[in-house]
Design an enzyme around this catalytic site. Sequence first.
Site, PDB file in Angstrom:
ATOM      1  N   GLU A  57       7.578  -7.050   1.399  1.00 48.39           N
ATOM      2  CA  GLU A  57       6.316  -7.032   2.154  1.00 48.39           C
ATOM      3  C   GLU A  57       5.489  -8.289   1.838  1.00 48.39           C
ATOM      4  O   GLU A  57       4.863  -8.860   2.723  1.00 48.39           O
ATOM      5  CB  GLU A  57       5.503  -5.773   1.811  1.00 48.39           C
ATOM      6  CG  GLU A  57       6.062  -4.475   2.378  1.00 48.39           C
ATOM      7  CD  GLU A  57       5.807  -4.314   3.872  1.00 48.39           C
ATOM      8  OE1 GLU A  57       5.232  -5.228   4.499  1.00 48.39           O
ATOM      9  OE2 GLU A  57       6.203  -3.257   4.418  1.00 48.39           O
ATOM     10  N   TYR A  85     -15.192   0.902  -6.710  1.00 48.26           N
ATOM     11  CA  TYR A  85     -16.476   1.591  -6.520  1.00 48.26           C
ATOM     12  C   TYR A  85     -17.374   1.397  -7.735  1.00 48.26           C
ATOM     13  O   TYR A  85     -18.552   1.687  -7.691  1.00 48.26           O
ATOM     14  CB  TYR A  85     -16.234   3.083  -6.239  1.00 48.26           C
ATOM     15  CG  TYR A  85     -15.327   3.268  -5.041  1.00 48.26           C
ATOM     16  CD1 TYR A  85     -15.815   3.071  -3.752  1.00 48.26           C
ATOM     17  CD2 TYR A  85     -13.969   3.566  -5.188  1.00 48.26           C
ATOM     18  CE1 TYR A  85     -14.990   3.176  -2.650  1.00 48.26           C
ATOM     19  CE2 TYR A  85     -13.131   3.677  -4.098  1.00 48.26           C
ATOM     20  CZ  TYR A  85     -13.639   3.479  -2.826  1.00 48.26           C
ATOM     21  OH  TYR A  85     -12.813   3.565  -1.743  1.00 48.26           O
ATOM     22  N   SER A 138     -10.172   5.536  -4.671  1.00 42.92           N
ATOM     23  CA  SER A 138     -11.111   6.644  -4.865  1.00 42.92           C
ATOM     24  C   SER A 138     -10.639   7.643  -5.918  1.00 42.92           C
ATOM     25  O   SER A 138     -11.432   8.122  -6.721  1.00 42.92           O
ATOM     26  CB  SER A 138     -11.333   7.344  -3.524  1.00 42.92           C
ATOM     27  OG  SER A 138     -10.099   7.789  -2.982  1.00 42.92           O
ATOM     28  N   ARG A 172     -10.549  10.019   1.761  1.00 43.73           N
ATOM     29  CA  ARG A 172     -10.344  10.650   3.067  1.00 43.73           C
ATOM     30  C   ARG A 172     -11.441  11.657   3.341  1.00 43.73           C
ATOM     31  O   ARG A 172     -11.861  11.839   4.486  1.00 43.73           O
ATOM     32  CB  ARG A 172      -8.955  11.274   3.131  1.00 43.73           C
ATOM     33  CG  ARG A 172      -7.892  10.176   3.166  1.00 43.73           C
ATOM     34  CD  ARG A 172      -6.483  10.730   3.236  1.00 43.73           C
ATOM     35  NE  ARG A 172      -5.504   9.642   3.114  1.00 43.73           N
ATOM     36  CZ  ARG A 172      -4.214   9.829   2.878  1.00 43.73           C
ATOM     37  NH1 ARG A 172      -3.738  11.053   2.741  1.00 43.73           N
ATOM     38  NH2 ARG A 172      -3.403   8.802   2.800  1.00 43.73           N
ATOM     39  N   LYS A 217       1.422  10.086   5.401  1.00 43.87           N
ATOM     40  CA  LYS A 217       1.524   8.726   5.936  1.00 43.87           C
ATOM     41  C   LYS A 217       2.809   8.031   5.488  1.00 43.87           C
ATOM     42  O   LYS A 217       2.878   6.798   5.448  1.00 43.87           O
ATOM     43  CB  LYS A 217       0.273   7.934   5.515  1.00 43.87           C
ATOM     44  CG  LYS A 217      -1.030   8.565   6.033  1.00 43.87           C
ATOM     45  CD  LYS A 217      -2.239   7.652   5.845  1.00 43.87           C
ATOM     46  CE  LYS A 217      -3.492   8.259   6.470  1.00 43.87           C
ATOM     47  NZ  LYS A 217      -4.671   7.363   6.367  1.00 43.87           N
ATOM     48  N   LYS A 277      -2.144  -1.566  -3.891  1.00 47.06           N
ATOM     49  CA  LYS A 277      -3.024  -0.397  -3.850  1.00 47.06           C
ATOM     50  C   LYS A 277      -2.207   0.876  -3.929  1.00 47.06           C
ATOM     51  O   LYS A 277      -1.234   0.993  -3.183  1.00 47.06           O
ATOM     52  CB  LYS A 277      -3.783  -0.443  -2.538  1.00 47.06           C
ATOM     53  CG  LYS A 277      -4.643   0.766  -2.268  1.00 47.06           C
ATOM     54  CD  LYS A 277      -5.280   0.631  -0.924  1.00 47.06           C
ATOM     55  CE  LYS A 277      -6.058   1.900  -0.646  1.00 47.06           C
ATOM     56  NZ  LYS A 277      -6.565   1.945   0.676  1.00 47.06           N
ATOM     57  N   LYS A 287       0.860  -1.179   0.000  1.00 42.66           N
ATOM     58  CA  LYS A 287       0.000   0.000   0.000  1.00 42.66           C
ATOM     59  C   LYS A 287       0.892   1.222   0.000  1.00 42.66           C
ATOM     60  O   LYS A 287       1.706   1.414   0.909  1.00 42.66           O
ATOM     61  CB  LYS A 287      -0.899   0.000   1.227  1.00 42.66           C
ATOM     62  CG  LYS A 287      -1.735   1.262   1.303  1.00 42.66           C
ATOM     63  CD  LYS A 287      -2.770   1.189   2.387  1.00 42.66           C
ATOM     64  CE  LYS A 287      -3.582   2.479   2.409  1.00 42.66           C
ATOM     65  NZ  LYS A 287      -4.609   2.447   3.442  1.00 42.66           N
TER      66      LYS A 287
HETATM   67  C1  PBG Z   1      -7.282   3.777   5.480  1.00 41.14           C
HETATM   68  C2  PBG Z   1      -7.628   3.507   4.072  1.00 41.14           C
HETATM   69  C3  PBG Z   1      -7.459   4.390   3.009  1.00 41.14           C
HETATM   70  C4  PBG Z   1      -8.005   3.762   1.886  1.00 41.14           C
HETATM   71  C5  PBG Z   1      -8.471   2.517   2.293  1.00 41.14           C
HETATM   72  N1  PBG Z   1      -8.209   2.354   3.649  1.00 41.14           N
HETATM   73  C6  PBG Z   1      -6.902   5.755   2.988  1.00 41.14           C
HETATM   74  C7  PBG Z   1      -5.539   5.967   3.474  1.00 41.14           C
HETATM   75  O1  PBG Z   1      -4.744   5.052   3.613  1.00 41.14           O
HETATM   76  O2  PBG Z   1      -5.218   7.116   3.741  1.00 41.14           O
HETATM   77  C8  PBG Z   1      -8.088   4.363   0.533  1.00 41.14           C
HETATM   78  C9  PBG Z   1      -9.232   3.918  -0.312  1.00 41.14           C
HETATM   79  C10 PBG Z   1      -9.504   4.784  -1.490  1.00 41.14           C
HETATM   80  O3  PBG Z   1      -8.847   5.813  -1.722  1.00 41.14           O
HETATM   81  O4  PBG Z   1     -10.419   4.421  -2.228  1.00 41.14           O
HETATM   82  N2  PBG Z   1      -6.477   2.916   6.111  1.00 41.14           N
END
Ligand code: PBG
Length: 331
Positions: A236, A316, A277, A206, A220, A251, A196
């Site tokens: 990982e 989505y 998203s 968010r 992050k 992701k 990720k």
């Molecule tokens: C939080 C989380 C996030 C997403 C899924 N779980 C956001 C982040 O890590 O800041 C993102 C999903 C998306 O953007 O569709 N742990």
Amino acid sequence: MSFQIPQRPRRLRQSAANRGLSRETLISADHLIYPLFLQEGSGVKEAIETLPGQFRYSPDTVIEQCHHIQALGITTVNLFGSTPLKTELAQEAANPDGPVARAIREIKRECPTLSIQTDLALDPYTEHGHDGIILKGVVDNDATVAALQKMALCHAEAGADWVAPSDMMDGRVGAIRHFLDMHGHIGVSILSYTAKYASCFYGPFRGALDAAPLGVLPDKTTYQMDPANRREAMREARLDLAEGADALMVKPASHYLDVLLEIRRSFDLPVAAYQVSGEYAMIHAAAERGWIDLEKAMVESLTCIRRAGADMILTYFAPEMARWLQQDGTS
Ligand code: PBG
């Protein structure tokens, strides 16, 4: 006059029948996982401005949507919580009466064959929007893992089929596996967010959860991966495999297809990709302006993610894609 061209690849493209025979990548609704957002209350179905066509549901209203997507052939949802009750230690994350746990129980009652995954991360529940507990100015790995164990157990006890840790703490897959097993939940699977990345493409999400990182740690990058790295993703993946993950996720999806392919080729576990998203919102925004065709972009983007090696895709677009598959057949 005709050239001597021994190989004419266009022969296989000259009819719909030939294109169908030689198509290498197929998608069915079986491969799609639909993310759903939950919040407190009852009777709530609130449009999410940054994610056109997506809503925040209360545990009662989500049922209607679950019936709808099951009728389209979707087998699996992934639940995300949100709450105004944000604290330093994110206690709400493991509240058995919180919206996620309640929704799991409702869905299991009303749609017993729908498989439920839950997002495991603290960001909707911490006051600073980080996926971990901050101690002495840093996101504390082990304190966070302990909180995730409790969150996983809370969801497993409510009836979740999968937990999906999305936090990127070290050792969390093994710790969650151990904790679930200790409490008798050997059948609950772990979909690990293996690679990720610290990506700007989570922006619209968010907004949906009201969980953007604030304060002294504005991003992050101390736990999510650097978009520049691919070898690190393999490390990982090896760790998640050794710790007991059931599936490995990459992701975001579209900008990380090389990572997806490499994990696909190197490991036997199912591989998941999350079309996040920002990927969804960009397609919608361009389509709204008439710059691209929404449906074609949906089908092409998901086909390419499958081609790169994804067994399952969180998207989505899941209901729209499933409807398209029912009506139009194949890509
Ligand atoms: C939080 C989380 C996030 C997403 C899924 N779980 C956001 C982040 O890590 O800041 C993102 C999903 C998306 O953007 O569709 N742990």
